[in-house]
Design a protein around this motif. Structure first.
Motif, PDB file in Angstrom:
ATOM      1  N   CYS A 211       0.901  -1.211   0.020  1.00 29.57           N
ATOM      2  CA  CYS A 211       0.118   0.072  -0.011  1.00 29.57           C
ATOM      3  C   CYS A 211       0.718   1.162  -0.008  1.00 29.57           C
ATOM      4  N   MET A 212       1.887   1.193   0.777  1.00 28.05           N
ATOM      5  CA  MET A 212       2.824   2.517   0.925  1.00 28.05           C
ATOM      6  C   MET A 212       3.484   2.613  -0.372  1.00 28.05           C
ATOM      7  N   ARG A 213       3.743   1.576  -1.182  1.00 31.97           N
ATOM      8  CA  ARG A 213       4.341   1.611  -2.429  1.00 31.97           C
ATOM      9  C   ARG A 213       3.290   2.211  -3.585  1.00 31.97           C
ATOM     10  N   THR A 214       1.986   1.627  -3.448  1.00 41.94           N
ATOM     11  CA  THR A 214       1.019   2.191  -4.361  1.00 41.94           C
ATOM     12  C   THR A 214       0.648   3.523  -4.357  1.00 41.94           C
ATOM     13  N   ILE A 215       0.824   3.990  -2.960  1.00 40.30           N
ATOM     14  CA  ILE A 215       0.214   5.615  -3.028  1.00 40.30           C
ATOM     15  C   ILE A 215       1.385   6.550  -2.842  1.00 40.30           C
ATOM     16  N   GLY A 216       2.777   5.978  -3.193  1.00 42.55           N
ATOM     17  CA  GLY A 216       3.719   6.823  -3.467  1.00 42.55           C
ATOM     18  C   GLY A 216       4.658   7.248  -2.165  1.00 42.55           C
ATOM     19  N   CYS A 217       4.347   6.417  -0.925  1.00 41.45           N
ATOM     20  CA  CYS A 217       5.249   7.100   0.024  1.00 41.45           C
ATOM     21  C   CYS A 217       6.521   6.224  -0.068  1.00 41.45           C
ATOM     22  N   VAL A 218       6.705   4.994  -0.758  1.00 39.52           N
ATOM     23  CA  VAL A 218       8.081   4.463  -0.689  1.00 39.52           C
ATOM     24  C   VAL A 218       8.221   4.221  -2.384  1.00 39.52           C
ATOM     25  N   ASP A 219       9.501   4.273  -2.861  1.00 38.46           N
ATOM     26  CA  ASP A 219       9.904   3.900  -4.216  1.00 38.46           C
ATOM     27  C   ASP A 219       9.728   2.302  -4.439  1.00 38.46           C
ATOM     28  N   ALA A 220       9.396   1.849  -5.563  1.00 44.62           N
ATOM     29  CA  ALA A 220       8.907   0.633  -6.088  1.00 44.62           C
ATOM     30  C   ALA A 220      10.392  -0.173  -5.890  1.00 44.62           C
ATOM     31  N   ASP A 221      11.365   0.348  -6.018  1.00 47.51           N
ATOM     32  CA  ASP A 221      12.759  -0.009  -6.075  1.00 47.51           C
ATOM     33  C   ASP A 221      13.187  -0.491  -4.708  1.00 47.51           C
ATOM     34  N   ASP A 222      12.684   0.046  -3.774  1.00 43.25           N
ATOM     35  CA  ASP A 222      12.873  -0.114  -2.184  1.00 43.25           C
ATOM     36  C   ASP A 222      12.026  -1.396  -1.582  1.00 43.25           C
ATOM     37  N   VAL A 223      10.945  -1.868  -2.473  1.00 39.13           N
ATOM     38  CA  VAL A 223      10.140  -2.839  -1.921  1.00 39.13           C
ATOM     39  C   VAL A 223      10.562  -4.276  -2.357  1.00 39.13           C
ATOM     40  N   GLU A 224      10.759  -5.318  -1.481  1.00 31.09           N
ATOM     41  CA  GLU A 224      11.408  -6.511  -1.977  1.00 31.09           C
ATOM     42  C   GLU A 224      10.007  -7.350  -2.427  1.00 31.09           C
ATOM     43  N   ASN A 225      10.522  -8.146  -3.636  1.00 30.19           N
ATOM     44  CA  ASN A 225       9.641  -8.958  -4.337  1.00 30.19           C
ATOM     45  C   ASN A 225       8.884  -9.986  -3.325  1.00 30.19           C
ATOM     46  N   ARG A 226       9.731 -10.241  -2.309  1.00 29.09           N
ATOM     47  CA  ARG A 226       8.916 -11.289  -1.567  1.00 29.09           C
ATOM     48  C   ARG A 226       7.575 -10.883  -1.008  1.00 29.09           C
ATOM     49  N   HIS A 227       7.345  -9.556  -0.695  1.00 29.50           N
ATOM     50  CA  HIS A 227       6.290  -9.237  -0.304  1.00 29.50           C
ATOM     51  C   HIS A 227       5.150  -9.304  -1.465  1.00 29.50           C
ATOM     52  N   ASP A 228       5.363  -9.141  -2.802  1.00 30.98           N
ATOM     53  CA  ASP A 228       4.524  -9.432  -3.760  1.00 30.98           C
ATOM     54  C   ASP A 228       4.182 -10.856  -3.800  1.00 30.98           C
ATOM     55  N   ASP A 229       5.104 -11.760  -3.712  1.00 35.78           N
ATOM     56  CA  ASP A 229       5.070 -13.306  -3.781  1.00 35.78           C
ATOM     57  C   ASP A 229       4.487 -13.850  -2.771  1.00 35.78           C
ATOM     58  N   LEU A 230       4.420 -13.389  -1.538  1.00 39.55           N
ATOM     59  CA  LEU A 230       3.646 -13.727  -0.531  1.00 39.55           C
ATOM     60  C   LEU A 230       2.122 -13.743  -0.842  1.00 39.55           C
ATOM     61  N   LEU A 231       1.748 -12.601  -1.051  1.00 35.35           N
ATOM     62  CA  LEU A 231       0.347 -12.288  -1.417  1.00 35.35           C
ATOM     63  C   LEU A 231      -0.121 -12.937  -2.658  1.00 35.35           C
ATOM     64  N   ILE A 232       0.757 -13.073  -3.817  1.00 39.40           N
ATOM     65  CA  ILE A 232       0.167 -13.853  -4.891  1.00 39.40           C
ATOM     66  C   ILE A 232       0.022 -15.268  -4.804  1.00 39.40           C
ATOM     67  N   ALA A 233       0.983 -15.760  -3.874  1.00 39.87           N
ATOM     68  CA  ALA A 233       1.010 -17.141  -3.713  1.00 39.87           C
ATOM     69  C   ALA A 233      -0.431 -17.400  -3.037  1.00 39.87           C
ATOM     70  N   TYR A 234      -0.704 -16.799  -2.273  1.00 36.99           N
ATOM     71  CA  TYR A 234      -2.002 -17.263  -1.329  1.00 36.99           C
ATOM     72  C   TYR A 234      -3.285 -16.719  -1.912  1.00 36.99           C
ATOM     73  N   SER A 235      -3.324 -16.119  -3.129  1.00 36.13           N
ATOM     74  CA  SER A 235      -4.442 -15.627  -4.088  1.00 36.13           C
ATOM     75  C   SER A 235      -4.562 -16.565  -5.026  1.00 36.13           C
TER      76      SER A 235
END
Length: 309
Positions: A211-235
């Motif tokens: 959410c912080m990345r989506t609304i522009g609080c943090v840069d996408a390059d600073d977010v590790e892929n594992r956060h995406d992977d965890l949610l994608i795997a469970y969905s």
């Protein structure tokens, strides 16, 4: 328990992200996740010199009375009380005359107002973190606001629309421009999985960071892929978007009993017996997917039925 779990303000102006954990006292994952996120944010500049944060994130502890007892609520469901008329009345009532959840509601509403007045953001995003009694998939709950749907989709979980029509007095009903003094207000919820599943904390962490990345609080390059992977795997295998079709509301004297072994997004057939109460069997209205079957003593909703869009 302190009302504010944490607060982090970046050097650059940006949106105000308000996160709630523990609005229901038996849902600790959101609280634990927020505690972890604030620790990560404090450490990040030391390990990543190029890290920049725009805006502010503030985490609020929800129903402190119920959290101390590990109960969904003490006398009233705090997430069914967010009505402007009630909040206004509570603000003009002596604190000694307030019941447990009434006191919690007033304190939360006033704390959010102070936070917004202090930071004066152009945009306020409210993320309400929850878990469910049943196992199964994760999902986001969006309002009718297109921006709410957009942010919810970026959490890499199914998005459920129309939920506000089936419920009353939730936090998502309250946080809008009519009630909050800010140019733009967006609210959404995130259901991270079963109450006692340790991974529910990790999924809440991933949702907050995404959410912080989506609304522009943090840069996408600073977010590790594992956060995406965890949610994608469970969905995996779940619908991208589903719309609410039916809510089975219950009263304490109904003697509601959910049939065992249902979980989030399990397919049900029309006329399938989903539960029983003192009036007899309760059947599915149509072929659909079940959400949040109730397997706990407290709660006013027996189950939800949704259909993929």
């Amino acid at each position: 328990m302190k009302r504010i779990i944490g607060r982090y303000t970046g050097p650059d102006r940006g949106p105000l992200l308000i996160c709630f954990g523990g609005i229901h006292g038996n849902e600790l994952a959101g609280v634990r996740a927020l505690e972890t996120v604030f620790k990560l944010l404090e450490r990040e500049p030391a390990v990543n010199p190029t890290f920049r944060f725009a805006g502010r994130i503030t985490g609020f502890m929800g129903n402190r009375q119920a959290l101390s007892r590990r109960k969904r609520f003490y006398t009233q469901d705090l997430n069914r009380m967010w009505r402007p008329d009630l909040i206004n009345r509570l603000k003009h009532t002596h604190p000694a005359d307030l019941r447990y959840e009434e006191r919690e509601l007033r304190e939360l509403a006033e704390a959010v107002e102070r936070e917004i007045a202090m930071y004066r953001p152009e945009k306020v995003i409210v993320l309400d973190l929850h878990t469910t009694t049943a196992d199964g998939g994760i999902f986001g709950i969006a309002t009718d606001d297109p921006e709410s749907i957009r942010i919810a989709q970026e959490l890499h979980a199914p998005v459920i629309t129309g939920m506000l029509a089936g419920l009353q007095g939730t936090m998502l009903h309250y946080f809008n421009k009519e009630n909050i003094q800010a140019p733009e207000v967006v609210a959404l919820g995130f259901e991270a999985g079963q109450h006692d599943d340790p991974l529910s904390v990790n999924r809440c962490i991933a949702a907050i960071i995404n959410c912080m990345r989506t609304i522009g609080c943090v840069d996408a390059d600073d977010v590790e892929n594992r956060h995406d992977d965890l949610l994608i795997a469970y969905s995996k295998g779940l619908p991208k978007v589903a719309a609410l079709r039916y809510v089975h509301h219950i009263q304490p004297h109904d003697e509601f009993r959910m049939t065992p072994d249902y979980h989030n997004f399990k397919s049900v057939k029309q006329d399938e017996i989903l539960a029983h109460d003192r009036f007899g069997p309760i059947k599915a209205k149509e072929d659909s997917l079940i959400l949040m079957p109730l397997y706990q003593a407290q709660g006013s909703d027996g189950f939800f039925l949704v259909k993929e869009v």
